[in-house]
Each structure stands twice: as C-alpha cells, then as structure tokens.
Write a protein that holds these residues in place. Sequence first.
Motif, PDB file in Angstrom:
ATOM      1  N   GLN A 125      45.834  35.394  50.599  1.00 52.47           N
ATOM      2  CA  GLN A 125      46.396  35.324  51.938  1.00 52.47           C
ATOM      3  C   GLN A 125      46.705  36.742  52.391  1.00 52.47           C
ATOM      4  O   GLN A 125      47.293  37.521  51.659  1.00 52.47           O
ATOM      5  N   LEU A 126      46.281  37.057  53.618  1.00 56.06           N
ATOM      6  CA  LEU A 126      46.468  38.401  54.160  1.00 56.06           C
ATOM      7  C   LEU A 126      47.445  38.322  55.329  1.00 56.06           C
ATOM      8  O   LEU A 126      47.854  37.230  55.738  1.00 56.06           O
ATOM      9  N   ASP A 127      47.807  39.490  55.863  1.00 59.37           N
ATOM     10  CA  ASP A 127      48.727  39.476  57.001  1.00 59.37           C
ATOM     11  C   ASP A 127      48.027  38.928  58.244  1.00 59.37           C
ATOM     12  O   ASP A 127      46.813  38.711  58.239  1.00 59.37           O
ATOM     13  N   ASP A 128      48.783  38.711  59.300  1.00 57.17           N
ATOM     14  CA  ASP A 128      48.212  38.330  60.583  1.00 57.17           C
ATOM     15  C   ASP A 128      47.477  36.973  60.504  1.00 57.17           C
ATOM     16  O   ASP A 128      46.434  36.779  61.156  1.00 57.17           O
ATOM     17  N   ASN A 129      47.997  36.058  59.676  1.00 55.82           N
ATOM     18  CA  ASN A 129      47.413  34.716  59.524  1.00 55.82           C
ATOM     19  C   ASN A 129      45.953  34.734  59.081  1.00 55.82           C
ATOM     20  O   ASN A 129      45.156  33.897  59.491  1.00 55.82           O
ATOM     21  N   ARG A 130      45.629  35.734  58.280  1.00 57.59           N
ATOM     22  CA  ARG A 130      44.249  35.802  57.781  1.00 57.59           C
ATOM     23  C   ARG A 130      44.195  35.353  56.325  1.00 57.59           C
ATOM     24  O   ARG A 130      45.135  35.551  55.556  1.00 57.59           O
ATOM     25  N   VAL A 131      43.067  34.736  55.974  1.00 56.92           N
ATOM     26  CA  VAL A 131      42.857  34.239  54.621  1.00 56.92           C
ATOM     27  C   VAL A 131      41.473  34.679  54.162  1.00 56.92           C
ATOM     28  O   VAL A 131      40.511  34.617  54.941  1.00 56.92           O
ATOM     29  N   ALA A 132      41.379  35.153  52.928  1.00 61.02           N
ATOM     30  CA  ALA A 132      40.073  35.502  52.359  1.00 61.02           C
ATOM     31  C   ALA A 132      39.571  34.338  51.519  1.00 61.02           C
ATOM     32  O   ALA A 132      40.317  33.786  50.700  1.00 61.02           O
ATOM     33  N   ILE A 133      38.333  33.952  51.759  1.00 59.77           N
ATOM     34  CA  ILE A 133      37.718  32.832  51.040  1.00 59.77           C
ATOM     35  C   ILE A 133      36.513  33.362  50.271  1.00 59.77           C
ATOM     36  O   ILE A 133      35.650  34.040  50.848  1.00 59.77           O
ATOM     37  N   ASP A 134      36.452  33.059  48.980  1.00 64.24           N
ATOM     38  CA  ASP A 134      35.248  33.366  48.199  1.00 64.24           C
ATOM     39  C   ASP A 134      34.314  32.168  48.281  1.00 64.24           C
ATOM     40  O   ASP A 134      34.738  31.024  48.114  1.00 64.24           O
ATOM     41  N   ILE A 135      33.046  32.452  48.531  1.00 62.35           N
ATOM     42  CA  ILE A 135      32.081  31.393  48.790  1.00 62.35           C
ATOM     43  C   ILE A 135      30.962  31.460  47.760  1.00 62.35           C
ATOM     44  O   ILE A 135      30.555  32.542  47.344  1.00 62.35           O
ATOM     45  N   VAL A 136      30.470  30.297  47.396  1.00 67.24           N
ATOM     46  CA  VAL A 136      29.257  30.227  46.580  1.00 67.24           C
ATOM     47  C   VAL A 136      28.325  29.213  47.231  1.00 67.24           C
ATOM     48  O   VAL A 136      28.780  28.162  47.689  1.00 67.24           O
ATOM     49  N   ALA A 137      27.038  29.546  47.307  1.00 67.20           N
ATOM     50  CA  ALA A 137      26.047  28.590  47.784  1.00 67.20           C
ATOM     51  C   ALA A 137      25.010  28.402  46.693  1.00 67.20           C
ATOM     52  O   ALA A 137      24.629  29.361  46.008  1.00 67.20           O
ATOM     53  N   ARG A 138      24.581  27.153  46.526  1.00 64.16           N
ATOM     54  CA  ARG A 138      23.627  26.845  45.461  1.00 64.16           C
ATOM     55  C   ARG A 138      22.484  25.988  45.987  1.00 64.16           C
ATOM     56  O   ARG A 138      22.679  25.186  46.910  1.00 64.16           O
ATOM     57  N   GLN A 139      21.318  26.175  45.396  1.00 61.42           N
ATOM     58  CA  GLN A 139      20.206  25.248  45.604  1.00 61.42           C
ATOM     59  C   GLN A 139      19.834  24.718  44.228  1.00 61.42           C
ATOM     60  O   GLN A 139      19.498  25.518  43.338  1.00 61.42           O
ATOM     61  N   ASP A 140      19.883  23.426  44.051  1.00 60.28           N
ATOM     62  CA  ASP A 140      19.574  22.803  42.755  1.00 60.28           C
ATOM     63  C   ASP A 140      20.320  23.484  41.606  1.00 60.28           C
ATOM     64  O   ASP A 140      19.762  23.727  40.540  1.00 60.28           O
ATOM     65  N   GLY A 141      21.588  23.830  41.849  1.00 55.54           N
ATOM     66  CA  GLY A 141      22.414  24.417  40.798  1.00 55.54           C
ATOM     67  C   GLY A 141      22.287  25.925  40.671  1.00 55.54           C
ATOM     68  O   GLY A 141      23.125  26.567  40.043  1.00 55.54           O
ATOM     69  N   THR A 142      21.242  26.519  41.252  1.00 54.40           N
ATOM     70  CA  THR A 142      21.069  27.974  41.185  1.00 54.40           C
ATOM     71  C   THR A 142      21.829  28.626  42.321  1.00 54.40           C
ATOM     72  O   THR A 142      21.719  28.213  43.479  1.00 54.40           O
TER      73      THR A 142
END
Lengths: 154, 147
Positions: A125-142
């Motif tokens: 959680q950052l200041d100014d109502n900001r949030v950092a999200i870590d993302i992962v995308a997969r195709q067939d598990g990769t």
Amino acid sequence: MVSTYSQPVTPWSSAGSSSVDFKPGTELEPRTYTATRLNLVKYAGASGDFNVIHWSDRLATKAGLPGVIAHGMYTMAQAGRYVTELAGGDPGAVLEFSVRFSAMVAVPDDDEGATIEVGGTVAEQLDDNRVAIDIVARQDGTKVLTRARAVIRV
Amino acid sequence: MAINPDYAGRTFGPSAPYEVTRGKIAEFATAIGEQSPLCFDTEAAQAAGYPDVIAPPTFAIVVFTAGGSIAVNEPGLGVNYSMVVHGEQAFEHSRPLHAGDVVVSRQTIELIKPMRKHTAMTTRIDVETVDGEHVFTARNTLVERGE
C-alpha cells in the motif's frame, strides 16, 4: 480450473473496488481472457502493429516461430483489463504498469484460440490511496508475463 | 544484420502531433475487450471527472506506433522487424490520455545490448501534449532474435 494458491483467494467483483481487500499479501482471484486469430487481427488494426508474425503462419514459421503468436501488447492489454477491474473499472486509475514478456503466446487457428489466465497479489500500500499489485499471466501453466506490476488508485 | 550499437544514446523527435480521437479509443478498447463506459461514453467519462472518453492504459502504445517509433524505421539502425519480439514494457502515466489530446513524442535509445545470439534494445519514450503537459513515459525493450 488452474493454479494452486498458497492462501485463500479473495473474491472480488466488477461492481467496484470496495469489495477488494488490498492488504499486502492478499492473493486476488484470477480471471481468464481469450486470444483468437480474430482478436489478433482486430488488435493489429487498432494498434497499428502489423508485424507479420501476428497474422501469417507462413511468415511466422519462416521467422523460426511455431506459428502465429499474440502481440505482447495484446497480452499486456488483457492484464490491463484485470487491473482496471481491480481499480473499480476506471482505466484512468491505472497509474503505472510494467511487464516482462517471459514466453510467447501461441494462438492456434481454431475457434477457441489461446486462454490467458491473469492473477495478482497485493504487493504494497502506497500513499495517496495507491496500491501496488504484482501480476502473473499464464498460458497452459507457462508464465507469459512475469515481473509484472501495476500501481492503481483505489 | 543486427541492430547497430552506434545508435545507443540517440534521441529522435519530436514526432508529428498525434490526435487522440473518440473513435480510435473505442476501436482500441473493443479490440482488447475493455468494456468500461469511460472508454465509450463521453457523459460517463465526464461524470467521472474526465474531459472526454479516456484510453485504456496500454493505448499509449498506439501513440508510440503512430508517432514515436521513429527509430525503428531508421534504416541505419538495421532492425529486422520480423525477427523482433517484445521483451519488456512499462508505462508511467501522469494522467490518462483522453479524446481531444494532441500529443508529441520523443524517443531515446537508452541501451543496445548484444547478447549471445540476440540483441536487446531499450528505448524510452516521453509523450506530452503540444502545450507541453507531460502525459506518460514508456520504456520498451525489444529483442531481435539472431539467425
């Protein structure tokens, strides 16, 4: 369904961001997105990226690829939809967004196309109502997107 | 032919002005499957405090393709585009692009890095309105695969 998560997944809906728990470490419910050949043709026209590897099996194969692959930016755009939904449906609340394209998304010439699964974890959680999200995308598990992070205003 | 490392450090631009239109935003949003009314409905966008419909965050690449990818078209740089894949992409928005924006871009080649078989090229693109208001900065790493 798909991947196993170390913690229970928090359900959330597109009704707004209020239902999302943005506590650091919270794993966010994944979503699936589709990439068909038609999607790539539309994306080529809309983005102006007419690289042959995104529409011609003949030329993609000649370039040493297994066949037509999705635009990296198409895959990133699907992850962008995911974080936009997290930000209460406001694309303008996605302030920073970065990805590494870790594998190509092969798109077969059939009706189903490729399925891209996008999930996320609240990083901080950052200041100014900001949030950092870590993302992962997969195709067939990769993993097709790694080191992917968005900063959204919530 | 590989990417010419002599181009590292060079800056290109400013590009010709690029006008962001409602039609292009709607076309792009449709192509990626984004259904937010803020991309399609001016009244909805204004109700949310924006001057007009706003672009999805990755729309910024359209500005890059339309006006900013000057370096890629530079013959002396030697990019073989069919051998290029996207390595990394990052955007930092000062604010979302909206319909009616007229923007120019400047592109700087920050790094050209020959690897064992491939060559990576990282460029930074700075986009501002014709009035000088910063809208976004993007960083882009392309990898040209070797034979």
